[in-house]
Design a protein around this motif. Sequence first.
Motif, mmCIF file in Angstrom:
data_model
loop_
_atom_site.group_PDB
_atom_site.id
_atom_site.type_symbol
_atom_site.label_atom_id
_atom_site.label_comp_id
_atom_site.label_asym_id
_atom_site.label_seq_id
_atom_site.Cartn_x
_atom_site.Cartn_y
_atom_site.Cartn_z
ATOM 1 N N VAL A 141 0.810 -1.229 0.000
ATOM 2 C CA VAL A 141 0.000 0.000 0.000
ATOM 3 C C VAL A 141 0.839 1.272 0.000
ATOM 4 C CG1 VAL A 141 -1.814 -1.233 1.239
ATOM 5 C CG2 VAL A 141 -0.236 0.244 2.515
ATOM 6 N N LYS A 142 2.150 1.135 0.085
ATOM 7 C CA LYS A 142 3.017 2.316 0.098
ATOM 8 C C LYS A 142 2.794 3.159 -1.154
ATOM 9 C CE LYS A 142 6.796 0.616 3.004
ATOM 10 N NZ LYS A 142 8.200 0.146 3.041
ATOM 11 N N GLY A 143 2.664 4.466 -0.945
ATOM 12 C CA GLY A 143 2.446 5.376 -2.052
ATOM 13 C C GLY A 143 0.988 5.525 -2.437
ATOM 14 N N ARG A 144 0.129 4.661 -1.911
ATOM 15 C CA ARG A 144 -1.309 4.740 -2.225
ATOM 16 C C ARG A 144 -2.155 5.081 -1.000
ATOM 17 N NH1 ARG A 144 -3.993 0.344 -3.823
ATOM 18 N NH2 ARG A 144 -2.652 -1.132 -2.683
ATOM 19 N N PHE A 145 -1.766 4.569 0.157
ATOM 20 C CA PHE A 145 -2.522 4.787 1.393
ATOM 21 C C PHE A 145 -1.761 5.739 2.305
ATOM 22 C CE2 PHE A 145 -4.930 0.444 1.582
ATOM 23 C CZ PHE A 145 -5.354 0.643 0.270
#
Length: 120
Positions: A63-67
């Motif tokens: 989820v890094k960069g999205r959440f």
Amino acid sequence: QVQLMESGGGLVQAGGSLRLSCAASGNIFLVNHMGWYRQAPGKQREAVATISNSGNTNYADSVKGRFTISRDNAKKTVDLQMNSLKSEDTAVYYCAAGLIISQSTPPRYWGQGTQVTVSS
């Protein structure tokens, strides 16, 4: 005891966004770390993101960069902004809290969960 109440789940198309919110009540002095976990059908519950009282954050690689996780210590809330959602993000999302949350120390307190469904 600490009570956690989530809100904000729902159905969204792939590529869309959702924001989850969690409000804590009760013996808040027992809470330092807060976070979000998720469990997809047939899979184990996994950590999505955690945040400490001082604002230190950790994210799952997926989820890094999205959440983005954030908290308001005055309001005793923790939010999860989810962008660029994918079908594999479909799961029940749980708010979690504890004095410490780490790989070796799971959260002590859990919310009831909120469903997030991403349609492709």
